[in-house]
Scaffold this motif. Sequence first.
Motif, short mmCIF file in Angstrom:
data_model
loop_
_atom_site.label_atom_id
_atom_site.label_comp_id
_atom_site.label_asym_id
_atom_site.label_seq_id
_atom_site.Cartn_x
_atom_site.Cartn_y
_atom_site.Cartn_z
N GLY A 125 0.80 -1.22 0.00
CA GLY A 125 0.00 0.00 0.00
C GLY A 125 0.83 1.27 0.00
N ILE A 126 2.16 1.13 -0.13
CA ILE A 126 3.05 2.28 -0.14
C ILE A 126 3.21 2.76 -1.57
CG2 ILE A 126 5.41 3.07 0.30
CD1 ILE A 126 5.56 1.06 2.56
N ASP A 127 3.03 4.06 -1.77
CA ASP A 127 3.22 4.66 -3.08
C ASP A 127 4.70 4.99 -3.24
OD1 ASP A 127 2.66 5.84 -5.57
OD2 ASP A 127 2.44 7.82 -4.64
N LEU A 128 5.29 4.56 -4.35
CA LEU A 128 6.72 4.77 -4.55
C LEU A 128 7.07 6.25 -4.70
CD1 LEU A 128 9.35 3.21 -4.82
CD2 LEU A 128 9.00 3.13 -7.27
N GLY A 129 6.11 7.05 -5.15
CA GLY A 129 6.36 8.49 -5.31
C GLY A 129 6.69 9.18 -4.01
N ASN A 130 6.01 8.82 -2.93
CA ASN A 130 6.33 9.40 -1.61
C ASN A 130 6.84 8.30 -0.69
OD1 ASN A 130 3.94 8.06 -1.24
ND2 ASN A 130 2.93 9.67 -0.08
N GLY A 131 7.65 7.41 -1.26
CA GLY A 131 8.17 6.27 -0.51
C GLY A 131 9.06 6.64 0.64
#
Length: 113
Positions: free
Chosen positions: A78-84
Amino acid sequence: KSVVVEETTSTAEPNTKDTTQVIPEEKNEDETNHFDVSQHVYDGVKNVWGFGCSIGIVRPFFKVTENVAGKVLNITTGIDLGNGDEEIKPKLAQLDDNLVNPVINKVVSAVMP
């Protein structure tokens, strides 16, 4: 570590020293080293990845791989790589504090006298 304390007395002869005491410094048991291995590995991989993306011939491969990794990361955690960084770094700090640093400290204390 030890601290050397020199005592002098006031006598007729100036600059005479009576005794020298060596007082061992108390070691704080709560004091541990923080190696933060997973955070350093993450930063290193990120830097290498950024450098790889700057090379024109491999840029398309890196971008496709980054998109696939972002999708897999989003689906599985559920982690977005953009704001990882905002989501991953606290998890890595927790991993280091709870597992990696204590294990390394135990190994170092077992090896060192």
